[in-house]
Scaffold this motif. Structure first.
Motif, PDB file in Angstrom:
ATOM      1  N   THR A 350       0.822  -1.206   0.000  1.00 33.59           N
ATOM      2  CA  THR A 350       0.000   0.000   0.000  1.00 33.59           C
ATOM      3  C   THR A 350       0.857   1.257   0.000  1.00 33.59           C
ATOM      4  OG1 THR A 350      -1.655  -1.247   1.258  1.00 33.59           O
ATOM      5  CG2 THR A 350      -1.925   1.133   1.161  1.00 33.59           C
ATOM      6  N   GLY A 351       1.914   1.261   0.807  1.00 25.61           N
ATOM      7  CA  GLY A 351       2.799   2.419   0.871  1.00 25.61           C
ATOM      8  C   GLY A 351       3.516   2.682  -0.440  1.00 25.61           C
ATOM      9  N   ARG A 352       3.938   1.621  -1.106  1.00 30.19           N
ATOM     10  CA  ARG A 352       4.611   1.797  -2.393  1.00 30.19           C
ATOM     11  C   ARG A 352       3.662   2.415  -3.421  1.00 30.19           C
ATOM     12  NH1 ARG A 352       6.932  -4.316  -1.915  1.00 30.19           N
ATOM     13  NH2 ARG A 352       8.721  -3.879  -0.541  1.00 30.19           N
ATOM     14  N   LEU A 353       2.411   1.977  -3.404  1.00 30.71           N
ATOM     15  CA  LEU A 353       1.439   2.556  -4.319  1.00 30.71           C
ATOM     16  C   LEU A 353       1.176   4.017  -3.969  1.00 30.71           C
ATOM     17  CD1 LEU A 353      -0.660   2.443  -6.570  1.00 30.71           C
ATOM     18  CD2 LEU A 353      -2.281   1.476  -4.908  1.00 30.71           C
ATOM     19  N   ALA A 354       1.034   4.330  -2.680  1.00 32.17           N
ATOM     20  CA  ALA A 354       0.792   5.709  -2.264  1.00 32.17           C
ATOM     21  C   ALA A 354       1.929   6.617  -2.703  1.00 32.17           C
ATOM     22  CB  ALA A 354       0.611   5.779  -0.749  1.00 32.17           C
ATOM     23  N   THR A 355       3.154   6.132  -2.587  1.00 35.28           N
ATOM     24  CA  THR A 355       4.306   6.924  -3.012  1.00 35.28           C
ATOM     25  C   THR A 355       4.285   7.165  -4.514  1.00 35.28           C
ATOM     26  OG1 THR A 355       5.668   6.156  -1.174  1.00 35.28           O
ATOM     27  CG2 THR A 355       6.820   6.980  -3.114  1.00 35.28           C
ATOM     28  N   LYS A 356       3.958   6.144  -5.266  1.00 28.22           N
ATOM     29  CA  LYS A 356       3.899   6.295  -6.724  1.00 28.22           C
ATOM     30  C   LYS A 356       2.853   7.333  -7.118  1.00 28.22           C
ATOM     31  CE  LYS A 356       3.621   3.656 -11.030  1.00 28.22           C
ATOM     32  NZ  LYS A 356       4.966   4.085 -11.444  1.00 28.22           N
ATOM     33  N   LEU A 357       1.744   7.328  -6.417  1.00 28.47           N
ATOM     34  CA  LEU A 357       0.672   8.246  -6.757  1.00 28.47           C
ATOM     35  C   LEU A 357       0.964   9.672  -6.303  1.00 28.47           C
ATOM     36  CD1 LEU A 357      -2.398   6.032  -5.815  1.00 28.47           C
ATOM     37  CD2 LEU A 357      -1.557   6.550  -8.119  1.00 28.47           C
ATOM     38  N   VAL A 359       4.078  11.089  -4.911  1.00 25.74           N
ATOM     39  CA  VAL A 359       5.406  11.708  -4.938  1.00 25.74           C
ATOM     40  C   VAL A 359       6.152  11.376  -6.225  1.00 25.74           C
ATOM     41  CG1 VAL A 359       7.292  12.391  -3.429  1.00 25.74           C
ATOM     42  CG2 VAL A 359       5.368  11.177  -2.460  1.00 25.74           C
ATOM     43  N   GLU A 360       5.402  11.173  -7.295  1.00 25.86           N
ATOM     44  CA  GLU A 360       5.952  11.244  -8.632  1.00 25.86           C
ATOM     45  C   GLU A 360       5.279  12.442  -9.289  1.00 25.86           C
ATOM     46  OE1 GLU A 360       5.789   7.596 -10.823  1.00 25.86           O
ATOM     47  OE2 GLU A 360       6.890   6.478  -9.285  1.00 25.86           O
ATOM     48  N   PHE A 361       6.061  13.224 -10.016  1.00 26.14           N
ATOM     49  CA  PHE A 361       5.583  14.526 -10.467  1.00 26.14           C
ATOM     50  C   PHE A 361       5.577  14.621 -11.986  1.00 26.14           C
ATOM     51  CE2 PHE A 361       7.906  15.150  -6.368  1.00 26.14           C
ATOM     52  CZ  PHE A 361       6.790  15.327  -5.571  1.00 26.14           C
ATOM     53  N   GLY A 362       4.875  15.611 -12.490  1.00 24.69           N
ATOM     54  CA  GLY A 362       4.763  15.803 -13.925  1.00 24.69           C
ATOM     55  C   GLY A 362       3.367  15.456 -14.412  1.00 24.69           C
ATOM     56  N   HIS A 367      -2.052  12.922 -14.062  1.00 24.09           N
ATOM     57  CA  HIS A 367      -3.199  12.230 -14.659  1.00 24.09           C
ATOM     58  C   HIS A 367      -3.436  10.880 -13.976  1.00 24.09           C
ATOM     59  CE1 HIS A 367      -3.635  15.315 -17.561  1.00 24.09           C
ATOM     60  NE2 HIS A 367      -2.560  15.008 -18.276  1.00 24.09           N
ATOM     61  N   ARG A 368      -2.361  10.203 -13.636  1.00 27.35           N
ATOM     62  CA  ARG A 368      -2.492   8.913 -12.937  1.00 27.35           C
ATOM     63  C   ARG A 368      -3.187   9.109 -11.601  1.00 27.35           C
ATOM     64  NH1 ARG A 368       2.709   7.861 -11.374  1.00 27.35           N
ATOM     65  NH2 ARG A 368       3.253   7.170 -13.473  1.00 27.35           N
ATOM     66  N   ARG A 369      -2.771  10.136 -10.864  1.00 37.92           N
ATOM     67  CA  ARG A 369      -3.372  10.401  -9.559  1.00 37.92           C
ATOM     68  C   ARG A 369      -4.864  10.692  -9.694  1.00 37.92           C
ATOM     69  NH1 ARG A 369       0.009  13.886  -8.471  1.00 37.92           N
ATOM     70  NH2 ARG A 369      -1.159  15.856  -8.511  1.00 37.92           N
ATOM     71  N   ALA A 370      -5.241  11.436 -10.708  1.00 40.97           N
ATOM     72  CA  ALA A 370      -6.658  11.746 -10.923  1.00 40.97           C
ATOM     73  C   ALA A 370      -7.445  10.489 -11.274  1.00 40.97           C
ATOM     74  CB  ALA A 370      -6.798  12.792 -12.027  1.00 40.97           C
ATOM     75  N   ARG A 371      -6.868   9.635 -12.132  1.00 37.81           N
ATOM     76  CA  ARG A 371      -7.564   8.390 -12.509  1.00 37.81           C
ATOM     77  C   ARG A 371      -7.817   7.515 -11.295  1.00 37.81           C
ATOM     78  NH1 ARG A 371      -3.617   8.099 -16.548  1.00 37.81           N
ATOM     79  NH2 ARG A 371      -2.569   6.384 -15.459  1.00 37.81           N
ATOM     80  N   VAL A 372      -6.779   7.343 -10.494  1.00 38.69           N
ATOM     81  CA  VAL A 372      -6.914   6.449  -9.340  1.00 38.69           C
ATOM     82  C   VAL A 372      -7.900   7.025  -8.334  1.00 38.69           C
ATOM     83  CG1 VAL A 372      -5.690   5.457  -7.375  1.00 38.69           C
ATOM     84  CG2 VAL A 372      -4.641   5.428  -9.644  1.00 38.69           C
ATOM     85  N   SER A 373      -7.884   8.332  -8.145  1.00 35.65           N
ATOM     86  CA  SER A 373      -8.846   8.957  -7.235  1.00 35.65           C
ATOM     87  C   SER A 373     -10.276   8.691  -7.693  1.00 35.65           C
ATOM     88  CB  SER A 373      -8.580  10.457  -7.148  1.00 35.65           C
ATOM     89  OG  SER A 373      -9.552  11.083  -6.347  1.00 35.65           O
ATOM     90  N   ILE A 404      -3.353  -3.751  -8.766  1.00 36.05           N
ATOM     91  CA  ILE A 404      -2.744  -2.420  -8.794  1.00 36.05           C
ATOM     92  C   ILE A 404      -2.547  -1.945 -10.230  1.00 36.05           C
ATOM     93  CG2 ILE A 404      -0.653  -1.131  -8.189  1.00 36.05           C
ATOM     94  CD1 ILE A 404      -0.492  -2.971  -5.692  1.00 36.05           C
ATOM     95  N   GLU A 405      -2.138  -2.840 -11.108  1.00 32.94           N
ATOM     96  CA  GLU A 405      -1.964  -2.473 -12.526  1.00 32.94           C
ATOM     97  C   GLU A 405      -3.278  -2.002 -13.134  1.00 32.94           C
ATOM     98  OE1 GLU A 405      -0.267  -5.940 -14.299  1.00 32.94           O
ATOM     99  OE2 GLU A 405       1.613  -5.757 -13.179  1.00 32.94           O
ATOM    100  N   LYS A 406      -4.351  -2.681 -12.791  1.00 30.24           N
ATOM    101  CA  LYS A 406      -5.666  -2.280 -13.295  1.00 30.24           C
ATOM    102  C   LYS A 406      -6.073  -0.926 -12.725  1.00 30.24           C
ATOM    103  CE  LYS A 406     -10.458  -3.938 -13.618  1.00 30.24           C
ATOM    104  NZ  LYS A 406     -11.401  -5.036 -13.239  1.00 30.24           N
ATOM    105  N   LEU A 407      -5.729  -0.695 -11.474  1.00 26.65           N
ATOM    106  CA  LEU A 407      -6.116   0.551 -10.812  1.00 26.65           C
ATOM    107  C   LEU A 407      -5.428   1.761 -11.441  1.00 26.65           C
ATOM    108  CD1 LEU A 407      -7.641   1.730  -8.283  1.00 26.65           C
ATOM    109  CD2 LEU A 407      -5.446   1.559  -7.086  1.00 26.65           C
ATOM    110  N   ILE A 408      -4.164   1.617 -11.819  1.00 26.89           N
ATOM    111  CA  ILE A 408      -3.401   2.780 -12.291  1.00 26.89           C
ATOM    112  C   ILE A 408      -3.340   2.864 -13.830  1.00 26.89           C
ATOM    113  CG2 ILE A 408      -1.988   2.748 -10.222  1.00 26.89           C
ATOM    114  CD1 ILE A 408       0.289   1.581 -11.826  1.00 26.89           C
ATOM    115  N   ALA A 409      -3.860   1.863 -14.525  1.00 28.43           N
ATOM    116  CA  ALA A 409      -3.734   1.821 -15.992  1.00 28.43           C
ATOM    117  C   ALA A 409      -4.392   3.023 -16.637  1.00 28.43           C
ATOM    118  CB  ALA A 409      -4.354   0.533 -16.528  1.00 28.43           C
ATOM    119  N   PRO A 410      -3.815   3.529 -17.747  1.00 35.32           N
ATOM    120  CA  PRO A 410      -4.438   4.637 -18.492  1.00 35.32           C
ATOM    121  C   PRO A 410      -5.812   4.233 -19.013  1.00 35.32           C
ATOM    122  CG  PRO A 410      -2.157   4.309 -19.171  1.00 35.32           C
ATOM    123  CD  PRO A 410      -2.524   3.133 -18.308  1.00 35.32           C
TER     124      PRO A 410
END
Length: 410
Positions: A350-357, A359-362, A367-373, A404-410
């Motif tokens: 869970t923590g690794r996913l939270a970090t990816k969402l 504390v990765e920028f650009g 867009h990934r953060r918005a999709r997952v939300s 997780i892959e399904k959750l963050i996929a474009p």
């Protein structure tokens, strides 16, 4: 001072150690706590208790102590974020009161306050709490020993069991050679206590990202808030130097945060320090005569704020074993080892996913953060609710790579 053969010696009188001492002493065990500090300093950790951790403190019978000493119920998380306007963020707020029926939400309370509360409760319950302790040396075995220096005198105790509750840099863990596993450091996280912010709503916390800055705001007592910042190693210089507290305040001049002006008018009342944030864990936090709990047994990436909840669960499980078992053997702690191993594995994912969402920028990350939300609001399976309701309340499938892959996929 207790006799030289108490039931339990706890090395470390912070939150985990003081909580454990309180529970054991209340149940008639002779307990000695060894703490190196004489005054608990303000530290950048351990001030937010997730709803599942609030349940744990309630089960321990300690929740009223927290409220009596200034704990604040946090009812809502508002995701003020660059992806949407403040008005939309407020519509997307998560109401913690709807998560677990037995508690009203999350809790915020200062780290040194909690240390003092549980140290005092341990003493009132009959534990012997010694402070200013130096040169602690622990040996494992069916008859473990703990030697230490107190007021210039060397003392050796022979308890039934030694509990290492001495934090992330545990001397007990190092002395006994417990192997520590860790993820690679991926960013920096730090915090600072700020006063004179009366306009911040007391029952609201905020977490969001704007540009290259991930932030947290948690209410504290009176007019104070705790600010946290999480940022890339490449941006270290922005928050370094003698004026780093002022720089951190200025970093909260955020378009997405409607209370930014109130925060900018605040007064720092602690220094700002940051640390790399990643998971550290001990696969088996026991050996003969020794049990590690709390951060000494390994800590979750602090980006999800699980430390106090983890410690409370550790205390509940280990104290139940100690109270109910007369002739302790290492095998008696197997339920704790197995439960904690799986609990921490799930929280690592869970923590690794939270970090990816967060504390990765650009643009891609935004867009990934918005999709997952959005998918989370639509209740798509995800490990993220584990940080609020507890990792065991989700199905095992929530932690699978394909989920997780399904959750963050474009």
């Amino acid at each position: 001072m207790a006799g030289l053969s108490p039931d339990v010696v706890i090395v470390g009188g912070g939150i985990a150690g003081g909580t454990m001492a309180t529970i054991l002493a209340r149940n008639g065990l002779e307990v000695v706590v060894l703490e190196r500090e004489t005054i608990y300093p303000d530290r950048v950790r351990g001030e937010w208790i997730a709803p599942w951790g609030v349940v744990e403190f309630k089960r321990l019978g300690l929740i009223d102590l927290l409220y009596e000493n200034g704990a604040i119920d946090v009812q809502r998380n508002v995701p003020y974020d660059e992806n949407w306007s403040p008005e939309v963020a407020e519509q997307r707020a998560l109401d913690f009161r709807n998560l677990l029926p037995e508690i009203p939400g999350a809790i915020c309370i200062g780290h040194p306050t909690m240390c003092n509360v549980f140290s005092a409760s341990a003493k009132e319950s009959g534990a012997h709490v010694l402070t200013g302790i130096k040169k602690i040396e622990v040996t494992a075995g069916s008859g473990p020993t703990v030697a230490f220096s107190s007021n210039g005198q060397t003392v050796q105790l022979r308890p039934r069991v030694v509990i290492g509750a001495d934090g992330r840099n545990s001397a007990v863990r190092k002395q006994l050679g417990f192997p520590v596993l860790a993820d690679e450091p991926h960013n920096l996280l730090g915090g600072m206590l700020v006063a004179n912010v009366p306009d911040w709503p007391r029952q609201v916390q905020a977490i969001g990202t704007e540009d290259r800055f991930h932030y947290f705001v948690f209410p504290q007592g009176k007019d104070m808030v705790r600010l946290y910042a999480c940022y890339d190693f490449a941006d270290r210089a922005k928050f370094a130097g003698p004026d780093r507290e002022a720089r951190l305040l200025q970093a909260f001049r955020l378009n997405c945060l409607p209370y930014s002006e109130a925060i900018l008018g605040g007064l720092p009342v602690s220094t700002f320090n940051s640390y790399s944030n990643e998971d550290h864990w001990v696969d088996d936090p026991t050996t003969t005569g020794i049990v590690l709990i709390g951060d000494a047994a390994g800590h979750n990436d602090p980006i999800t704020g699980q430390g106090l909840s983890i410690a409370a669960r550790d205390v509940r499980i280990v104290s139940d074993i100690l109270i109910s078992t007369k002739n302790l053997d290492r095998v008696d702690f197997l339920p704790y080892v197995e439960e904690r191993r799986e609990r921490m594995r799930r929280l690592r994912i869970t923590g690794r996913l939270a970090t990816k969402l967060r504390v990765e920028f650009g643009d891609e990350a935004r867009h990934r953060r918005a999709r997952v939300s959005q998918r989370s609001m639509q209740r798509q399976l995800s490990p993220l609710p584990a940080t609020l309701i507890g990792p065991e309340r989700l199905p095992a499938e929530a932690y699978l790579p394909e989920t997780i892959e399904k959750l963050i996929a474009p």
